[in-house]
Design an enzyme around this catalytic site. Sequence first.
Site: not given
Ligand code: GLN
Length: 488
Positions: A66, A141, A165
Amino acid sequence: MKNFYTLTLNEIKQLVQKKELSKKELLESLFQRIDKIDKDLNAFISLFKEEIEISDSKNFLPIAVKDNICIKGKKTTCGSKILEDYVSPYNASVIEYLKNEGFVFVGKTNMDEFAMGSSTETSYFGYTKNPYDLTRIPGGSSGGSAVAVASYEVPVALGSDTGGSIRQPAALCGVVGVKPTYGRVSRYGLVAFASSLDQIGVFARNVLDAAIVLENICRYDEKDSTSINLAQEKFTEELCKTDEDFIKSLTIGVPKEYFIEGIQKEIKDKIYEVINFLSNQGLKIEEVSLPNTEYAVAVYYIIAPSEASSNLARYDGVKYGYKSEDKIVSYSQSKMINMYLLTRKEGFGSEVKRRIMLGTYSLSSGYYDAYYLKAQKVRKLIFDDFINVFNKVDLLITPTSPTTAFKIGEKINDPLKMYLSDIFTIPCNLAGLPGMSIPCGYDSNNLPIGLQILAPHFKETKMLKLAYFIEKNFRFKKITNEYVVGEQ
Ligand code: GLN
């Protein structure tokens, strides 16, 4: 040419050991696959074909990373304009560990900007598409990592999970996604979003492959002050021991707060199908309650933006990345302040700005007690709920996500709707627990459904064993298409 890209990581490992697979064959196959399909999917931000070819590593276990995890000499963009040209001067600890074990890094994957999002739509580099339906999002994400694995561009990938994410995109793309216990994997070299929640983890197409990567990255690291000094565990050995009696002696908790109204019915039904299957196999199933679950999303959206507002203060045009100069936005401010203002105005996307504003607000002296402090107190209640429940049961089973993959654009202008995508994954981060998602079937649109397993702190082995058992015994017919290859 043989389709080497369909090999699992474990198969690659075996073939390499027996000298039955060459680096050239494997990499050619993988990069041909990527060349062919990634223009449709956009899972990668950068690719390292030449570098891998000249590297002298004898082993060559391919992995994607990532784009918020630093690889020395490579760009780490975090899906943001502000870091578009930022080149990392050092390796994250996980990268060092994997490199020493013979992993090679295929490329960096697309993500929501600074890991803020549940759909990979907030990336500065365009969105990533779901390989089951190109009109839909892959989750986020870590959407790029999930898609790269689901569509056979790589066997495994690293992601990060702050509120879901890894698990949520894994669920939406029909792959395995594991978030280890907070402190299990070093965060040194992971670009910070919300430091008390962030954790690096892994995507794979099966549980064993995930365990191979995990046993190499779950290590103590003195460079991360929150790293826990535990002996490295041999997850793969544990998985390969056939101890069905152990599995059948487990008690599984089913938290009633995770089957609320609004959840897609097909998901609920599918999760119960697995629960009934386990019950028929002899496992004990118990309904449990985690009464403070309903506050988790609200608590998260105070704590995560607060930490983000502090962590992202470093992007000011001086130390890292993009700098905007010689333009005036405010005549009442100095040239330097103008530079800061413009850099951040032009460098960050709107979701990141929203979070910085939310966080700055809840940390400001007048509101700190009412928001941040209160959220920390409720976080402790959520933590305690889990501790209580894990006195009674070994593991928890829940849905990973309330819906399957939604349409591109469907939620991007409605932050509250988007935030609810993580309703079932966020509590685990708030409590620092390990959690994972495994595929367990499809909905009527042929979109994957994910099942989440949550475990007590440091009980990754138990969690992986149950996942492995379900994967082996709860069979379902896999849907395939030109992006998602069938079992060979
Ligand atoms: N979707 C969640 C957020 O927007 C979690 C994101 C993540 O785990 N990096 O913060």
